[in-house]
Enzyme design. Structure first.
Site, PDB file in Angstrom:
ATOM      1  N   HIS A   1       0.796  -1.235   0.000  1.00  0.00           N
ATOM      2  CA  HIS A   1       0.000   0.000   0.000  1.00  0.00           C
ATOM      3  C   HIS A   1       0.824   1.278   0.000  1.00  0.00           C
ATOM      4  CE1 HIS A   1      -3.981  -1.864   0.846  1.00  0.00           C
ATOM      5  NE2 HIS A   1      -3.249  -2.773   1.451  1.00  0.00           N
TER       6      HIS A   1
ATOM      7  N   LYS B   1      -8.143  13.917   4.299  1.00  0.00           N
ATOM      8  CA  LYS B   1      -7.263  12.743   4.282  1.00  0.00           C
ATOM      9  C   LYS B   1      -6.268  12.906   5.420  1.00  0.00           C
ATOM     10  CE  LYS B   1      -6.082  13.997  -0.011  1.00  0.00           C
ATOM     11  NZ  LYS B   1      -6.322  12.781  -0.751  1.00  0.00           N
ATOM     12  N   ARG B   2      -5.510  11.849   5.739  1.00  0.00           N
ATOM     13  CA  ARG B   2      -4.477  12.006   6.758  1.00  0.00           C
ATOM     14  C   ARG B   2      -3.511  13.114   6.365  1.00  0.00           C
ATOM     15  NH1 ARG B   2      -3.905   8.257  11.000  1.00  0.00           N
ATOM     16  NH2 ARG B   2      -2.046   9.461  11.473  1.00  0.00           N
TER      17      ARG B   2
ATOM     18  N   LYS C   1       1.119  14.381   0.745  1.00  0.00           N
ATOM     19  CA  LYS C   1      -0.252  14.677   0.305  1.00  0.00           C
ATOM     20  C   LYS C   1      -0.441  16.170   0.021  1.00  0.00           C
ATOM     21  CE  LYS C   1      -2.228  10.775   2.909  1.00  0.00           C
ATOM     22  NZ  LYS C   1      -2.906   9.897   1.931  1.00  0.00           N
TER      23      LYS C   1
ATOM     24  N   THR D   1      -8.484   6.615  -1.914  1.00  0.00           N
ATOM     25  CA  THR D   1      -9.839   6.087  -2.050  1.00  0.00           C
ATOM     26  C   THR D   1     -10.854   7.207  -1.813  1.00  0.00           C
ATOM     27  OG1 THR D   1      -9.531   5.282   0.217  1.00  0.00           O
ATOM     28  CG2 THR D   1      -9.451   3.644  -1.545  1.00  0.00           C
TER      29      THR D   1
ATOM     30  N   LYS E   1     -14.657   8.397  -3.574  1.00  0.00           N
ATOM     31  CA  LYS E   1     -15.892   8.782  -2.877  1.00  0.00           C
ATOM     32  C   LYS E   1     -16.400  10.130  -3.388  1.00  0.00           C
ATOM     33  CE  LYS E   1     -14.086   6.210   0.948  1.00  0.00           C
ATOM     34  NZ  LYS E   1     -13.195   6.257   2.116  1.00  0.00           N
TER      35      LYS E   1
HETATM   36  C1  26V Z   1       2.543   5.005   6.648  1.00  0.00           C
HETATM   37  C2  26V Z   1       3.551   5.772   7.194  1.00  0.00           C
HETATM   38  C3  26V Z   1       4.049   5.448   8.533  1.00  0.00           C
HETATM   39  C4  26V Z   1       5.359   6.080   8.887  1.00  0.00           C
HETATM   40  C5  26V Z   1       5.567   7.458   8.338  1.00  0.00           C
HETATM   41  C6  26V Z   1       5.153   7.663   6.927  1.00  0.00           C
HETATM   42  C7  26V Z   1       4.039   6.835   6.454  1.00  0.00           C
HETATM   43  C8  26V Z   1       3.484   7.107   5.229  1.00  0.00           C
HETATM   44  C9  26V Z   1       2.478   6.362   4.728  1.00  0.00           C
HETATM   45  C10 26V Z   1       2.014   5.293   5.428  1.00  0.00           C
HETATM   46  C11 26V Z   1       0.932   4.527   4.797  1.00  0.00           C
HETATM   47  C12 26V Z   1       0.942   3.073   5.061  1.00  0.00           C
HETATM   48  C13 26V Z   1       0.047   2.307   4.203  1.00  0.00           C
HETATM   49  C14 26V Z   1      -1.222   3.003   3.805  1.00  0.00           C
HETATM   50  O1  26V Z   1      -2.058   3.332   4.607  1.00  0.00           O
HETATM   51  N1  26V Z   1      -1.390   3.210   2.513  1.00  0.00           N
HETATM   52  C15 26V Z   1      -2.587   3.773   1.913  1.00  0.00           C
HETATM   53  O2  26V Z   1      -3.389   2.693   1.479  1.00  0.00           O
HETATM   54  C16 26V Z   1      -4.571   3.117   0.837  1.00  0.00           C
HETATM   55  C17 26V Z   1      -5.371   1.872   0.526  1.00  0.00           C
HETATM   56  O3  26V Z   1      -4.705   1.100  -0.416  1.00  0.00           O
HETATM   57  C18 26V Z   1      -4.248   3.915  -0.402  1.00  0.00           C
HETATM   58  O4  26V Z   1      -5.429   4.353  -0.999  1.00  0.00           O
HETATM   59  C19 26V Z   1      -3.368   5.105  -0.051  1.00  0.00           C
HETATM   60  O5  26V Z   1      -2.953   5.759  -1.226  1.00  0.00           O
HETATM   61  C20 26V Z   1      -2.154   4.633   0.737  1.00  0.00           C
HETATM   62  O6  26V Z   1      -1.399   5.733   1.219  1.00  0.00           O
END
Ligand code: 26V
Length: 804
Positions: free
Chosen positions: A351, A538-539, A544, A646, A650
């Site tokens: 992801h 979004k987060r 982003k 996602t 929406k």
């Molecule tokens: C996690 C972390 C944790 C440490 C610091 C930076 C960082 C950056 C990103 C993440 C995301 C981890 C995985 C995640 O949530 N990915 C999201 O998954 C969604 C469902 O597939 C997707 O739509 C998003 O684009 C993706 O960011």
């Protein structure tokens, strides 16, 4: 035994009976929370009628089942969803109304099940809804966290985290299943000796034993009798697991495992705790699946023919060595047989391409906490290296791809090696995995890689949360799109219809008024419903680029202040975002948004033309009133960084226009609607890669070239927004002294231009409405029903269960 009430009178009778039985009071005397609990229990019991039958049918017919292992399930509220999916919403609503109770009041009492951070967790929840609605036997496996993701409050313009006590009223949907409890072992050492048959006998002697107790939630689909299960594991003390002297310590150690969604891992203790959580729910879930498989088939030879496990990111990847351990140590399979079964069972979804988010564990942690599992990981690594260097003659790839290196366990590498399928979540993302981030692995296993573009459940995100639009669509194209969202395409025939365009704008206005009322009530801010609602929800993360959005707002503000003849079409800029508690940059951006909002909203020259609003505590329930009120969907990540997104889907499904970069699933949205019906700007992923590769970007050049940019960037440190010189210094430093890693200044002019185009488009209401209708018509592809069908056909090899 629960009654399957058939009409509102039966409903009313049952409801009143239960209130008396449970609380010894009449309906009139019952507290509203008691009414909520009773309604929830009635719905759960209604669903349960088919729950047991589903389990029996699946076992009798020996159907293959899929288990979605995910550390996160962002389920949101379930009352409305379950009532609607079961087709009894109207009965309950009318029955309650006749008893003098507004169903909305009860719906509002439910807490969001916020067992997740963001997109990844919500995707898992959408998948469960689609699985059940498509009659596919697919279940969730996760942790029963005591607290959901923190609640966000804004105090003095800053984010403050408050615990989310989602279980305070109890959770009506869950059923505790102590009979399925299992022990999970940690620490200690491994004993090995030779058995009589000459085979090694391995025994893990743990130093910590935790009892895992499951809580099951029924997952009901729309218009189907199949009921699946979301199994949430809770950690409890095991019998006789320690002596009395260390009891308190033991109880604390056990309790903290399930306390929080994402414990603070900035400390060593926090990191080990997260690893413990991962093994905890993996081991409990797998043991359970094996037990149930054995009771049906009495062998594990056919395990991978009857069980598919999808690993949602690397968090559950310990599934791979754990299944190997069970097969070898408990069921005496030899390595090669166990490896075949394991690989054929497991599939992994990636992801993110951000390197800081790819999980790695210090070897020492894994070795200390999971000594036997670690031995197996070592052997997987050893065999992989041998295979790649000897059998394939590619020793060049060996060191890049192995599991154990630099003193760490590389979880993504373990996932790829130990599974038969690796998928990305949007076409561009999968391409980047294959050609860049996982190129070496793609050379080794070209056939493992595949794409599954994400989706969202159109039931929650269109039918239930936007009944106004859903009704208009039904009136225009008939009801078929409800069960078959790709039929939204039928709307293409009507996008030029002036009456429909007008009706769509009326529906949008209604949704905007609902959001405006929420903003007024919670934030006491008046917003203009005739303005363009421009939403970024979004987060909060640097990639982003919420900051790019803010920079454009600041620029517009300066220009309007400077030049009284420059005025924009009225716009409401709406943000909603949580920042990770330890992510200081993200928190600074939230603070900046508040300071900018203060300035802009209170300036009488400018505020008739723009308002800035930050909606706190973004989560599923807020998204349900926010997405469908938007005119503009901000999807402005640095190209190549957002795996899919996602939220973008929406917004699209509710008739907003995408203002975005060619990133993640935006690319596929544009492919569907055409460039004329999205507002696309900025560097492409290839451009970004080239700029990074050749190191040609110079942020100071951008800064010096453009006076507007200069003014905006300076405003972070010249006390335009805050008199405290510490404020926003970090933002300035990140941009200017780290060479603007996410290329905000590089895309600034293009973004500003795209924003101007949005305004031009909006002035022509008919054309605007047509674009929105085209977006809705093309959004069926982004239903998670389509995504799940692809997983089912191409990875899991499962088929709909015939419940008859
Ligand atoms: C996690 C972390 C944790 C440490 C610091 C930076 C960082 C950056 C990103 C993440 C995301 C981890 C995985 C995640 O949530 N990915 C999201 O998954 C969604 C469902 O597939 C997707 O739509 C998003 O684009 C993706 O960011």
């Amino acid at each position: 035994m629960a009654n399957e009430f058939k009409n509102k009178n039966e409903f009313k009778e049952e409801f009143q009976r239960r209130i008396i039985e449970r609380y010894g009071r009449s309906f009139e005397q019952a507290h509203i929370t008691e009414k909520y609990m009773i309604l929830g229990e009635m719905v759960r019991d209604y669903a349960s009628i088919h729950w047991n039958a589903s389990k029996n049918v699946v076992a009798e017919k020996q159907e293959k089942q899929m288990y979605y292992f995910s550390m996160e399930f962002l389920m949101g509220r379930l009352l409305t969803n379950n009532l609607m999916n079961l087709g009894i919403y109207e009965i309950a609503k009318e029955g309650l109304a006749e008893l003098g109770q507004d169903i909305n009041e009860l719906e509002d009492l439910e807490s969001d099940a916020g067992l997740g951070n963001g997109g990844l967790g919500r995707l898992a929840a959408c998948f469960l809804d689609s699985l059940a609605s498509l009659n596919l036997a697919g279940h969730g496996n996760c942790i029963r966290y005591e607290y959901g993701l923190f609640k966000q409050k804004i105090v003095n313009n800053e984010q403050v985290e408050v615990p989310d006590q989602w279980l305070s009223l109890g959770n009506v949907w869950e059923v505790r299943k102590p009979k399925h409890a299992v022990n999970v072992n940690f620490g200690g050492h491994v004993d090995m000796w030779m058995g009589e048959d000459g085979k090694a006998i391995v025994k893990h002697v743990p130093s910590l034993i935790v009892r895992a107790v499951p809580y099951d939630m029924p997952i009901v689909g729309q218009n189907t009798n199949l009921t699946n299960t979301l199994r949430l594991w809770s950690a409890e003390v095991a019998d006789d697991a320690c002596d009395a002297s260390s009891l308190n310590e033991y109880v604390n150690e056990v309790r903290e495992i399930c306390r929080n969604v994402y414990p603070d891992d900035s400390t060593e203790h926090g990191k080990i705790l997260r690893l413990k959580q991962q093994y905890f729910f993996v081991a409990a879930g797998l043991n359970n699946i094996i037990e149930s498989h054995m009771s049906t088939y009495h062998t594990l030879d056919n395990f991978s023919e009857k069980v598919a496990i999808q690993l949602n990111d690397t968090h559950p990847v310990l599934c791979i060595p754990e299944l190997m351990r069970i097969l070898m140590d408990d069921y005496k399979y030899d390595w090669d047989q166990a490896w075949d079964i394991t690989k054929n069972t497991m599939a992994y979804t990636n992801h993110t391409v951000l390197s800081e988010a790819l999980e790695k564990w210090p070897i020492q942690y894994v070795q200390d906490l999971l000594p036997r599992v670690f031995m197996i990981i070592e052997e997987i690594d050893r065999r992989f290296k041998y295979e790649v260097s000897h059998d394939m003659g590619r020793s060049d790839l060996m060191n890049e791809c192995c599991v154990l290196k630099d003193g760490q366990v590389h979880m993504a590498n373990l996932a790829i090696i130990g599974s038969h399928s690796v998928n990305g979540v949007a076409a561009l993302h999968t391409k980047i995995l294959k050609e860049d981030v996982m190129k070496n692995f793609h050379d080794i296993y070209p056939n493992k890689f595949n794409n599954k573009t994400n989706g969202i459940t159109h039931r929650r995100w269109l039918l239930y949360s936007n009944p106004q639009l859903s009704n208009l669509l039904e009136k225009t194209i008939g009801p078929d799109f409800k069960a078959n969202p790709e039929r939204l395409q039928d709307l293409m025939k009507y996008v030029d219809d002036k009456d429909l365009q007008k009706e769509f704008m009326d529906v949008k206005m209604e949704r905007k008024k609902i959001l405006a009322a929420y903003i007024k009530e919670t934030l006491h801010i008046d917003i203009d419903v005739n303005s363009i609602f421009d939403v970024q929800a979004k987060r909060l993360h640097a990639y982003k680029r919420q900051l790019l959005n803010v920079m454009n707002i600041i620029d517009l503000y300066f220009r309007m202040k400077q030049d009284p003849s420059f005025r924009i079409y009225p716009r409401t800029f709406i943000f909603a975002a949580k920042a990770a508690p330890s992510y200081t940059f993200a928190k600074e951006v939230i603070k900046l948004i508040h300071y900018v909002a203060d300035k802009v909203n209170n300036d009488s020259d400018v505020s008739p033309y723009m308002k800035v609003v930050f909606i706190p505590n973004y989560g599923v329930s807020i998204a349900e009133i926010l997405m469908n009120a938007a005119d503009v969907s901000e999807q402005i990540s640095t190209a190549g960084k957002e795996a899919s997104g996602t939220g973008n889907m929406k917004f699209m499904m509710n008739g907003a226009i995408t203002l975005g970069t060619m990133d993640g699933a935006n690319v596929e949205i544009v492919e569907k609607v055409g460039y004329d019906h999205a507002e696309i700007f900025g560097l492409r992923a290839d451009d970004v890669a080239l700029v990074k590769h050749e190191n040609t970007y110079d942020v100071w050049r951008k800064y010096n070239e453009n006076a507007n940019i200069q003014k905006v960037v300076n405003s972070f440190v010249d006390s335009t927004f805050s008199n405290d010189p510490k404020d926003f210094k970090q933002i300035y430093n990140e941009l200017m002294f780290k060479n603007d890693e996410y290329l905000l200044l590089a895309d600034f002019e293009a973004y500003s231009h795209a924003q101007k185009n949005i305004e031009e488009r909006y002035r022509n209401k008919e054309e605007w409405a047509k674009t929105c209708l085209i977006n809705i018509a093309q959004s069926g592809y982004f239903s998670s029903d389509r995504t799940i069908k692809q997983y089912a056909d191409e990875i899991w090899n499962i088929e709909p269960v015939n419940m008859k």
